[in-house]
Design a protein around this motif. Sequence first.
Motif, short mmCIF file in Angstrom:
data_model
loop_
_atom_site.label_atom_id
_atom_site.label_comp_id
_atom_site.label_asym_id
_atom_site.label_seq_id
_atom_site.Cartn_x
_atom_site.Cartn_y
_atom_site.Cartn_z
N GLU A 27 -6.69 5.40 4.18
CA GLU A 27 -7.71 4.65 4.92
C GLU A 27 -7.13 3.50 5.75
O GLU A 27 -7.80 3.01 6.66
N THR A 28 -5.94 3.06 5.44
CA THR A 28 -5.34 1.94 6.17
C THR A 28 -4.23 2.37 7.11
O THR A 28 -3.59 1.53 7.75
N LYS A 29 -3.99 3.66 7.21
CA LYS A 29 -2.91 4.16 8.06
C LYS A 29 -3.09 3.72 9.51
O LYS A 29 -2.13 3.31 10.17
N ALA A 85 1.47 4.01 -3.10
CA ALA A 85 1.09 5.42 -2.89
C ALA A 85 2.28 6.34 -3.17
O ALA A 85 2.11 7.42 -3.75
N THR A 141 -5.85 6.97 -1.52
CA THR A 141 -7.00 6.74 -0.65
C THR A 141 -6.79 5.48 0.19
O THR A 141 -7.04 5.48 1.39
N THR A 142 -6.32 4.42 -0.43
CA THR A 142 -6.07 3.18 0.30
C THR A 142 -5.02 3.39 1.38
O THR A 142 -5.16 2.92 2.50
N GLU A 143 -3.96 4.13 1.03
CA GLU A 143 -2.93 4.40 2.04
C GLU A 143 -3.52 5.18 3.21
O GLU A 143 -3.27 4.86 4.38
N ARG A 169 -1.73 0.25 10.05
CA ARG A 169 -0.27 0.18 10.10
C ARG A 169 0.26 0.69 11.43
O ARG A 169 1.20 0.12 12.00
N ALA A 176 -6.83 5.94 -6.14
CA ALA A 176 -7.03 4.66 -5.45
C ALA A 176 -5.87 4.38 -4.49
O ALA A 176 -6.10 3.98 -3.34
N ALA A 177 -4.64 4.57 -4.95
CA ALA A 177 -3.47 4.28 -4.12
C ALA A 177 -3.40 5.20 -2.91
O ALA A 177 -3.16 4.75 -1.78
N VAL A 214 0.82 -1.22 0.00
CA VAL A 214 0.00 0.00 0.00
C VAL A 214 0.86 1.26 0.00
O VAL A 214 0.63 2.19 -0.79
#
Length: 140
Positions: free
Chosen positions: A125-127, A94, A121-123, A130, A118-119, A90
């Motif tokens: 939303e998943t921060k 990004a 946003t995914t980064e 992590r 997409a990249a 991810v």
Amino acid sequence: MTTPREALERLHAAVESGEIAQLCSRYDLDLLVVHGSVVEDEPTRPPADLDVACRHRPGNMLDVIGLIDDLMDMSGFDGIDLLDLNTAGVVAAARALGPQSLLLYEAEPSLFTLAQMAALTTEMETKHLRLLDLKLMARR
């Protein structure tokens, strides 16, 4: 010896001549970008390599060695660092598709922009996941 910036200039020329489009067609790529220090306005250190990211159409295996070899021939530079966006993490995706990345090829209009959104946003939303992983690892 060719520098990373000279190699990037050669890839720009290959875009203009249509060679990049032919290369992407040969490897079934729908996206090819350059990222990293070679495209930064003020890098913290001079670029030592040429960071290239690609995305191939789903269902096809990427010939990584062949693609790197062809990019080295095209750019006259042997310091190609290739990131396969189909398998990248991810954060790596990004970074490679971030605001300073430079588009060399997109199979259809707006594909690059959609991949960027997409990249990133995914980064974003998943921060929190992590960060949670880091906290859990710190407890061990």
